[in-house]
Design a protein around this motif. Structure first.
Motif, short mmCIF file in Angstrom:
data_model
loop_
_atom_site.label_atom_id
_atom_site.label_comp_id
_atom_site.label_asym_id
_atom_site.label_seq_id
_atom_site.Cartn_x
_atom_site.Cartn_y
_atom_site.Cartn_z
N CYS A 23 -5.69 18.50 34.80
CA CYS A 23 -5.93 19.78 34.33
C CYS A 23 -7.29 19.83 33.10
O CYS A 23 -7.95 20.94 33.68
CB CYS A 23 -4.45 19.88 33.39
SG CYS A 23 -4.97 21.56 32.05
N GLU A 33 -4.67 26.27 26.22
CA GLU A 33 -5.70 25.97 26.92
C GLU A 33 -5.15 25.03 27.90
O GLU A 33 -4.05 25.29 29.14
CB GLU A 33 -7.25 25.63 27.56
CG GLU A 33 -7.71 27.23 26.50
CD GLU A 33 -9.31 26.90 26.18
OE1 GLU A 33 -10.01 27.46 26.50
OE2 GLU A 33 -10.24 25.33 26.34
N VAL A 35 -1.76 24.16 27.67
CA VAL A 35 -0.98 24.47 28.16
C VAL A 35 -0.67 25.36 28.93
O VAL A 35 0.39 25.70 29.68
CB VAL A 35 0.03 24.95 26.58
CG1 VAL A 35 1.72 25.71 26.79
CG2 VAL A 35 0.78 23.74 25.64
N THR A 36 -1.41 26.70 29.32
CA THR A 36 -0.97 27.74 29.86
C THR A 36 -1.47 26.98 30.78
O THR A 36 -1.42 27.51 32.50
CB THR A 36 -2.39 28.25 29.52
OG1 THR A 36 -1.79 29.41 27.94
CG2 THR A 36 -2.43 29.96 30.58
N ASP A 37 -2.98 26.31 31.58
CA ASP A 37 -3.09 25.40 32.43
C ASP A 37 -2.24 25.08 33.42
O ASP A 37 -2.30 24.76 34.72
CB ASP A 37 -4.67 24.91 32.60
CG ASP A 37 -5.48 25.91 32.21
OD1 ASP A 37 -5.17 27.60 32.04
OD2 ASP A 37 -6.67 25.36 31.21
N SER A 38 -1.83 24.16 32.23
CA SER A 38 -0.67 22.91 33.15
C SER A 38 1.07 23.98 32.99
O SER A 38 1.52 23.09 33.45
CB SER A 38 -0.36 21.77 32.00
OG SER A 38 0.31 21.95 30.60
N GLN A 39 0.98 24.65 32.76
CA GLN A 39 2.63 25.43 32.26
C GLN A 39 3.75 24.29 31.79
O GLN A 39 4.62 24.25 32.06
CB GLN A 39 2.56 25.32 34.13
CG GLN A 39 1.74 26.65 34.67
CD GLN A 39 2.22 27.40 36.11
OE1 GLN A 39 2.67 26.68 36.31
NE2 GLN A 39 2.25 29.07 36.33
N LYS A 40 2.87 23.29 31.11
CA LYS A 40 3.89 22.82 30.33
C LYS A 40 4.05 22.90 28.73
O LYS A 40 3.71 23.88 27.89
CB LYS A 40 3.44 21.24 30.52
CG LYS A 40 3.24 20.81 31.78
CD LYS A 40 2.95 19.13 31.34
CE LYS A 40 3.01 18.44 33.19
NZ LYS A 40 3.79 18.43 33.49
N SER A 41 5.26 22.86 28.04
CA SER A 41 5.82 23.69 26.65
C SER A 41 4.55 22.43 26.22
O SER A 41 3.91 21.36 26.33
CB SER A 41 6.87 22.66 26.66
OG SER A 41 7.29 21.33 26.70
N ARG A 42 5.04 23.57 24.73
CA ARG A 42 3.23 22.83 23.26
C ARG A 42 3.98 21.51 22.74
O ARG A 42 3.53 20.85 22.95
CB ARG A 42 3.28 23.84 22.58
CG ARG A 42 3.14 23.36 21.40
CD ARG A 42 1.31 23.21 21.60
NE ARG A 42 0.23 22.75 20.36
CZ ARG A 42 -0.55 23.05 19.99
NH1 ARG A 42 -0.53 24.93 20.19
NH2 ARG A 42 -1.23 22.79 18.45
#
Length: 266
Positions: A23, A33, A35-42
């Motif tokens: 990522c 960024e 978090v958004t790009d990987s679509q995983k939780s914080r």
């Protein structure tokens, strides 16, 4: 910090956190960024960042941006190559398993290769693409392990007409078998100044072709099963070309040049 010598711990973090390395890539990213790009939780990203930093795979820059270290880039590229290699093998199990001594073949031959599986009803059709490449060949070098007539037909119909420099090495019993069904064609090939045909007494493990054209070089492994064509592995990487050339040269150097008269005596 985890000791650098702890390979097991490093492999574990790579297995769990590789997608974060991918990522970030060659860019610099903040945690939001990522978090958004990987679509995983914080929470997942926070744990990942901590693990990757502890193994010196990423580093923090000003503004809480993160980038890959040199170690991280090496790990990312190695895993990427590994995944690509596995993907290339995924749909070719039967084809690869039909090879003899596959461990003797460099893995580069299979990496990013083009595979063509033979149709059982028309197995030689998988060679049509290669035959088209041969029409513009300037040099053709090959070994032959099976007494198929397609090689003889290709030489007579395409290579001889174009005066392509050709070097073929085949097992002695293969040449004898071909002479029983295509003696006139073999005599014609042996008398062609552009073609050198060699016979060897020892077994040749693979049917390998190297084709030179003005625009490209192509390495080819033709795989057989029960005497029939199983499929084709094609690769134009320099590693593949170099390995196949050395392979063909090795058997050719042990061969005996076949003449028109020697074929007549078969």
């Amino acid at each position: 910090m985890v000791p650098q010598s702890d390979g097991e711990a490093l492999r574990e973090v790579i297995y769990k956190r590789y997608t974060i390395l991918e990522c970030i890539g060659d860019s610099r990213k903040t945690i939001p960024e990522i978090v958004t790009d990987s679509q995983k939780s914080r929470t997942t990203i926070d744990r990942s960042i901590k693990s990757l930093e502890s193994h010196q795979l990423i580093r923090e820059l000003e503004g809480r941006q993160y980038e890959l270290t040199n170690k991280g880039k090496l790990v990312r590229d190695e895993v990427k190559d590994y995944n690509a290699f596995i993907d290339s093998l995924a749909g070719t199990t039967d084809l690869i398993c039909s090879l003899n001594d596959v461990e003797q073949i460099p893995r580069d031959v299979f990496r990013d290769a083009e595979y063509r599986i033979a149709d059982p009803k028309a197995p030689e059709t998988c060679l049509q693409y290669i035959s088209d490449i041969l029409k513009s060949a300037t040099h053709f070098q090959a070994t032959s392990t099976v007494a198929h007539t397609y090689l003889i037909d290709i030489i007579c119909s395409t290579i001889s007409k174009n005066n392509t420099k050709t070097e073929i090495t085949a097992e002695k019993d293969i040449i004898e078998s071909l002479a029983q069904i295509r003696k006139d064609n073999l005599k014609r090939i042996a008398s062609d100044d552009s073609v050198d045909f060699f016979s060897v007494d020892k077994p040749i493990p693979y049917t390998g072709w190297v084709i030179d054209t003005p625009s490209r070089e192509v390495g080819v492994l033709i795989l057989h099963s029960g005497g029939g064509i199983k499929g084709v592995v094609m690769n134009d990487s320099q590693q593949t070309i170099d390995w196949l050339r050395k392979f063909c040269d090795r058997y050719q150097s042990d061969g005996t040049l076949i003449t028109e008269s020697s074929i007549q005596d078969l």
